[in-house]
Design an enzyme around this catalytic site. Sequence first.
Site, PDB file in Angstrom:
ATOM      1  N   ARG A 177      -7.838  27.051 -40.110  1.00 27.92           N
ATOM      2  CA  ARG A 177      -8.680  26.725 -38.959  1.00 27.92           C
ATOM      3  C   ARG A 177      -8.831  27.898 -37.987  1.00 27.92           C
ATOM      4  NH1 ARG A 177      -9.053  23.980 -42.481  1.00 27.92           N
ATOM      5  NH2 ARG A 177      -8.886  21.719 -42.641  1.00 27.92           N
ATOM      6  N   SER A 227     -10.904  15.508 -37.169  1.00 33.97           N
ATOM      7  CA  SER A 227      -9.446  15.506 -37.026  1.00 33.97           C
ATOM      8  C   SER A 227      -9.061  16.092 -35.678  1.00 33.97           C
ATOM      9  CB  SER A 227      -8.803  16.324 -38.152  1.00 33.97           C
ATOM     10  OG  SER A 227      -9.072  15.746 -39.407  1.00 33.97           O
ATOM     11  N   GLU A 297      -7.000  20.518 -32.827  1.00 31.94           N
ATOM     12  CA  GLU A 297      -7.985  21.204 -33.644  1.00 31.94           C
ATOM     13  C   GLU A 297      -9.328  21.276 -32.926  1.00 31.94           C
ATOM     14  OE1 GLU A 297     -10.147  20.455 -37.930  1.00 31.94           O
ATOM     15  OE2 GLU A 297      -7.975  20.326 -37.832  1.00 31.94           O
TER      16      GLU A 297
END
Length: 306
Positions: A177, A227, A297
Site C-alpha cells: 500500500r 478496507s 489504509e
Amino acid sequence: MYSYQAIRQYCQERGLFCVEGEPMKRHTSFQIGGPAGLFVKVGSPRDLAHILTLAQREGIPLAIVGRGTNLLVPDEGVQGLVLCVEHSPEEIHLLDECTIFAPAGVALSKLCSFAMEQSLTGLEFAWGIPGSVGGAIYMNAGAYGSEMKDVLLGSCHLDEQNRFTYLPVEQLELSYRHSRYTGGKDCILGGIVRLQQGEQSQIKAKMEEIGKRRVEKQPLDFPSAGSTFKRPEGAYASALIDQCGLKGRQVGGAMVSPKHAGFVVNAGNATSADVLELVRQIQQEVQAQTGYLLECEMIPLYPKLR
C-alpha cells in the site's frame, strides 16, 4: 482567501467542470466530506500542467484525487484546489500484444475488462477493486495475493516543476500500500502494465469468481472507503477487530460492518468526525486486547502547497 479567477477562466475556455464550494461527499465512495474551495475535473496532460502552473503562481494549496474511493474528507471541507484526474482524451490501448497503457483517470475495472477482451491474464486480482488506475499505482493496490507491482512496467507523471516524467517500476518504490507517490506532490498521468497471453474464457471465469467472493464477503451495500486498516504483520485487521467484539460498533452514522469487520461503513449520514472517533476506538481496543496497533489504509484529504 485564494484567488481562483485565472483557473476559473481557463476552465471556462476549455469546457472543464469547475465549481467553487463543491461538496466532496459527491466525489467520494464514503459519501462524506465538506466543500472544496475549488473543485476541477481534468484529464488532459496539457490542461493539468496549465492548471497546476496557475495554482502555483497564485499560491493555492492543492490536493490531487482520482475516483475518491480511499479518501476521508473533513466535514469542514478543504481549502484550496481539489484537482480530480478523472477524464482523459487518451484511451486504454495496446503498446504490443501483451503490454497496455492506461490513463490515470480510467477506472481500474475498465482496465481489467480491456485486458480480458484482449485475452491477457495477470490482472484478474484487481477486478472489483474500486478506484482509478492512478489510485491503484499510488497505493500499489492489491488483493488475493497479487499487487500492481506484479504487473506494472512503469508510470508517467507530472513532477513538481510540471515536467513530464516516466519512471520504470524499479524506481517506483512499490511495497504494501505504498509507492514513491504516496504523500508526494507528483501527478500520475498513466501506467503501463505487462501481462501474459491467456484463454479468455478462463480469465473471465476467474474474474467472475473474484467478483462473487467480493459480493459475498464485503459490505458493498453501504458506502465505505474500502478496507479501513492495513494488514498488520502476522495477523489480519478484520480478524483482530472481530476477535475484540467490535463488529457492529457504531459512532453516529459510522459503523463497523457486521458483515466484514475490516470495513467501517457509512450506515447513514455519517460524518468524518464519526469515522475518526470510531477508528480511534477500534485502534485503542484492539491494541489493548491484542497488542496490535492498526494503521489506517484510507487517506485523509488535506491540500498542500505544490
